[in-house]
Design an enzyme around this catalytic site. Structure first.
Site, PDB file in Angstrom:
ATOM      1  N   ALA A   1      -4.121  -0.984  -5.995  1.00 21.98           N
ATOM      2  CA  ALA A   1      -4.842  -2.165  -6.457  1.00 21.98           C
ATOM      3  C   ALA A   1      -4.085  -3.433  -6.079  1.00 21.98           C
ATOM      4  O   ALA A   1      -2.901  -3.399  -5.709  1.00 21.98           O
ATOM      5  CB  ALA A   1      -5.053  -2.107  -7.964  1.00 21.98           C
TER       6      ALA A   1
ATOM      7  N   ASP B   1       3.304   7.627 -15.537  1.00 26.78           N
ATOM      8  CA  ASP B   1       3.873   6.798 -14.474  1.00 26.78           C
ATOM      9  C   ASP B   1       4.586   5.599 -15.079  1.00 26.78           C
ATOM     10  O   ASP B   1       4.461   4.465 -14.601  1.00 26.78           O
ATOM     11  CB  ASP B   1       2.783   6.340 -13.506  1.00 26.78           C
ATOM     12  CG  ASP B   1       3.359   5.760 -12.210  1.00 26.78           C
ATOM     13  OD1 ASP B   1       4.532   6.056 -11.902  1.00 26.78           O
ATOM     14  OD2 ASP B   1       2.645   5.011 -11.519  1.00 26.78           O
TER      15      ASP B   1
ATOM     16  N   ILE C   1      -1.068 -12.238  -7.675  1.00 25.56           N
ATOM     17  CA  ILE C   1       0.155 -12.171  -8.482  1.00 25.56           C
ATOM     18  C   ILE C   1       0.782 -10.787  -8.469  1.00 25.56           C
ATOM     19  O   ILE C   1       1.854 -10.591  -9.049  1.00 25.56           O
ATOM     20  CB  ILE C   1      -0.122 -12.606  -9.939  1.00 25.56           C
ATOM     21  CG1 ILE C   1      -1.245 -11.759 -10.552  1.00 25.56           C
ATOM     22  CG2 ILE C   1      -0.467 -14.087  -9.998  1.00 25.56           C
ATOM     23  CD1 ILE C   1      -1.531 -12.077 -12.010  1.00 25.56           C
ATOM     24  N   GLY C   2       0.152  -9.824  -7.844  1.00 27.01           N
ATOM     25  CA  GLY C   2       0.727  -8.482  -7.804  1.00 27.01           C
ATOM     26  C   GLY C   2      -0.045  -7.576  -6.877  1.00 27.01           C
ATOM     27  O   GLY C   2      -1.230  -7.796  -6.601  1.00 27.01           O
ATOM     28  N   LYS C   3       0.626  -6.542  -6.382  1.00 31.62           N
ATOM     29  CA  LYS C   3      -0.011  -5.580  -5.485  1.00 31.62           C
ATOM     30  C   LYS C   3       0.682  -4.240  -5.647  1.00 31.62           C
ATOM     31  O   LYS C   3       1.909  -4.155  -5.774  1.00 31.62           O
ATOM     32  CB  LYS C   3       0.081  -6.037  -4.036  1.00 31.62           C
ATOM     33  CG  LYS C   3      -0.613  -5.094  -3.039  1.00 31.62           C
ATOM     34  CD  LYS C   3      -0.436  -5.574  -1.624  1.00 31.62           C
ATOM     35  CE  LYS C   3       0.972  -5.306  -1.101  1.00 31.62           C
ATOM     36  NZ  LYS C   3       1.216  -3.862  -0.898  1.00 31.62           N
ATOM     37  N   GLY C   4      -0.116  -3.185  -5.660  1.00 31.59           N
ATOM     38  CA  GLY C   4       0.412  -1.834  -5.717  1.00 31.59           C
ATOM     39  C   GLY C   4      -0.270  -0.957  -4.698  1.00 31.59           C
ATOM     40  O   GLY C   4      -1.036  -1.430  -3.860  1.00 31.59           O
TER      41      GLY C   4
ATOM     42  N   VAL D   1      -3.789  -7.588  -7.754  1.00 30.86           N
ATOM     43  CA  VAL D   1      -4.072  -8.342  -8.980  1.00 30.86           C
ATOM     44  C   VAL D   1      -4.056  -9.838  -8.663  1.00 30.86           C
ATOM     45  O   VAL D   1      -3.151 -10.335  -7.978  1.00 30.86           O
ATOM     46  CB  VAL D   1      -3.027  -8.032 -10.079  1.00 30.86           C
ATOM     47  CG1 VAL D   1      -3.396  -8.754 -11.371  1.00 30.86           C
ATOM     48  CG2 VAL D   1      -2.945  -6.531 -10.330  1.00 30.86           C
TER      49      VAL D   1
END
Length: 535
Positions: free
Chosen positions: A151, A320, A145-148, A153
């Site tokens: 990390a 941030d 559901i997410g990426k940075g 998620v």
């Protein structure tokens, strides 16, 4: 207090000053008569003391000292009408000052009592407590559901039954994914669990009690935060970490493409996993498809300020803060509830100074250039240089506010302003329909000098007064202060009754009002009222 009473009390103090002027410092005499038990914080009558009386409040000692001098005494010791008029004027001034101090003592005491009541009602996360969950095998992993940059998620569900507060078991449908698991990229922490947890301990700053196994918690966090682990209290606008553990990187969806070294079992094939609540979307994604109303936008801005104020009180600077790092869900009335997440760049200090020695270029400033406060962006490393982050996150909230009200972040992109060099007059105008008070808060938050920028607490109080207490600011004298104190008492009663008659934590507005009352400080409130009244 009647005029007659004011005059009599004022003349009494004036006569006392004159009669004892040669024997002891009249300033000490007057101060002794006016002394009260000191409140928790020094109270300064800024906005509500009439301008023509502020001189007497701030320089009473100097005025009394003048009356001691022989020249003044010889000039005014007689009994002529002119001399009596001087003493009468002095008496009136002192009498009004005493009345103002009495009002301040009453208002300060009321604020402290309200604060004590609501601080006892600590925020409790609505998510049920865990009885287990220290292993990756305890969870069912869903889609990504997410990426940075640090990390990825995944949605997740506990494969064990969570424990309710009453001790009973709760059923969970298998297709639901109420949790999110964040898998950190381990680029250089090694493969030992202790080294991984210590290297990535910033992610654990918003951790709940028992998030890490007890036998590891002290050892993991000692090196980062001092002799005791950094423990941050829960807050409705700050993410909560429920579990944190290390595990070998499994073949998760997309893991081989996103992090080939770990997925192939090469190098540091063990990393940190963090378990949190699963939120529907980020603030950035929400604002891409929706433009909130101006009232909802003000509530969203207020939530960010409450979250930042909570972090500052706990000795944490996020560093941030951006719309990608703010998660969002909705209350029962479909009002967005915002939570600040992703603490990988945070500065956490036990002494709460939020000052970072900037001795060399290798020291991480944190954050991105488009949301970096001027005092951080312009800092030049050197011996004795310190970056003060105490109001840097509040500045970032001011920039994010433009996005909330349908505008582009003025510091985003090559065509935007630069925080290191902009002038305040260059800030683009907000939509005309945005309330004047809200525009004033945003402009104040984006002031270049931190000393002229309100703290997150004062800015939040400005919005609270604007949304719910604007009518209480009817004057700028002691009567206005008394009316504001009466409004605070009424507001407290309303919030308490609402909490007793409805589900706690269900309404964003109710949560915000509880936060306001639990952090109530007369000095901050007076400063906020002064900004609203005088700009």
């Amino acid at each position: 207090m009647s005029v007659k009473h004011v005059l009599s009390r004022g003349l009494e103090f004036g006569r006392c000053v004159c009669q004892l002027g040669f024997l002891k410092s009249a300033g000490r005499v007057v101060a002794g008569n006016l002394r009260a038990a000191p409140p928790a914080r020094t109270v300064q009558p800024r906005a509500f003391l009439p301008t023509r009386y502020r001189y007497y409040r701030t320089s009473l000692g100097g005025l009394a000292a003048r009356l001691q001098s022989a020249a003044v005494w010889r000039r005014f010791a007689g009994g002529s009408p002119r001399n009596r008029s001087v003493l009468l004027a002095f008496g009136v001034g002192v009498g009004l000052i005493e009345q103002q101090l009495e009002d301040e003592r009453g208002s300060a005491a009321a604020c402290q009592e309200i604060q004590a009541v609501f601080r006892k009602k600590r925020f409790q996360s609505p998510l049920k407590q865990f009885a287990s969950g220290y292993k990756l095998e305890d969870y069912k992993i869903g889609n990504r559901i997410g990426k940075g940059s640090h990390a990825v998620v995944y949605e997740a569900a506990a494969q064990f039954a969570p424990v309710t507060e009453s001790g009973g078991k709760s059923r969970q449908r298998e297709e639901d994914f109420p949790l999110a698991i964040k898998m950190m990229w381990n680029f250089g922490a090694g493969s030992l669990s202790e080294a991984i947890l210590k290297s990535m301990s910033q992610e654990l700053v918003p951790a709940a009690p028992r998030a890490v196994k007890q036998e590891k918690e002290q050892m993991i966090l000692d090196g980062q935060f001092g002799n005791q682990p950094k423990r941050m209290l829960a807050h409705p606008n700050v993410i909560r970490v429920y579990r944190a553990f290390t595990a070998d990187v499994p073949p998760l969806p997309g893991a081989r493409e996103q992090h080939p070294d770990d997925s192939a079992g090469l190098g540091n094939n063990r990393t940190l996993f963090v378990v949190m609540k699963n939120y529907p979307c980020t603030l950035r994604l929400f604002l891409e498809v929706t433009t909130p109303s101006h009232r909802v936008g003000a509530l969203m801005l207020l939530q960010l300020l409450e979250g930042v104020d909570h972090l500052c009180r706990q000795g944490v600077a996020h560093r941030d803060l951006k719309s990608d790092n703010v998660l969002l869900e909705f209350d029962s009335g479909y009002c967005p509830r915002l939570v600040i997440a992703d603490f990988g760049s945070c500065l956490a200090q036990r002494d709460s100074s939020l000052q970072l020695p900037f001795s060399g270029a290798w020291v991480d400033r944190g954050g991105s250039a488009s949301l970096m406060a001027p005092e951080v962006a312009t800092a030049v490393p050197g011996s004795g240089v310190v970056i003060d982050y105490s109001r840097a996150d509040a500045w970032a909230v001011g920039a994010i506010a433009y996005e909330i009200f349908g505008q582009r972040n003025p510091f985003d992109g090559a065509v935007g302003l630069e925080s290191r060099s902009y002038e305040e007059k260059q800030l683009p105008p907000l939509p005309a329909a945005v309330p004047a008070d809200v525009q004033s808060v945003i402009r104040l938050l984006l002031r270049r000098k931190p000393s002229k920028r309100p703290s997150a607490r004062v800015a939040a109080d400005m919005l609270h007064l604007s949304l719910w207490g604007r009518k209480a600011l009817v004057g700028h004298d002691s009567a206005g202060m008394r009316k504001l104190a009466d409004w605070l008492l009424c507001q407290s009663a309303v919030v308490l009754l609402r909490g007793c008659s409805g589900p706690k934590g269900d309404s964003v507005e109710a949560e915000l009002q509880r936060c306001f009352l639990s952090n109530l400080e007369l000095e901050d409130l007076r400063t906020a009222a002064g900004f609203l009244l005088y700009g």
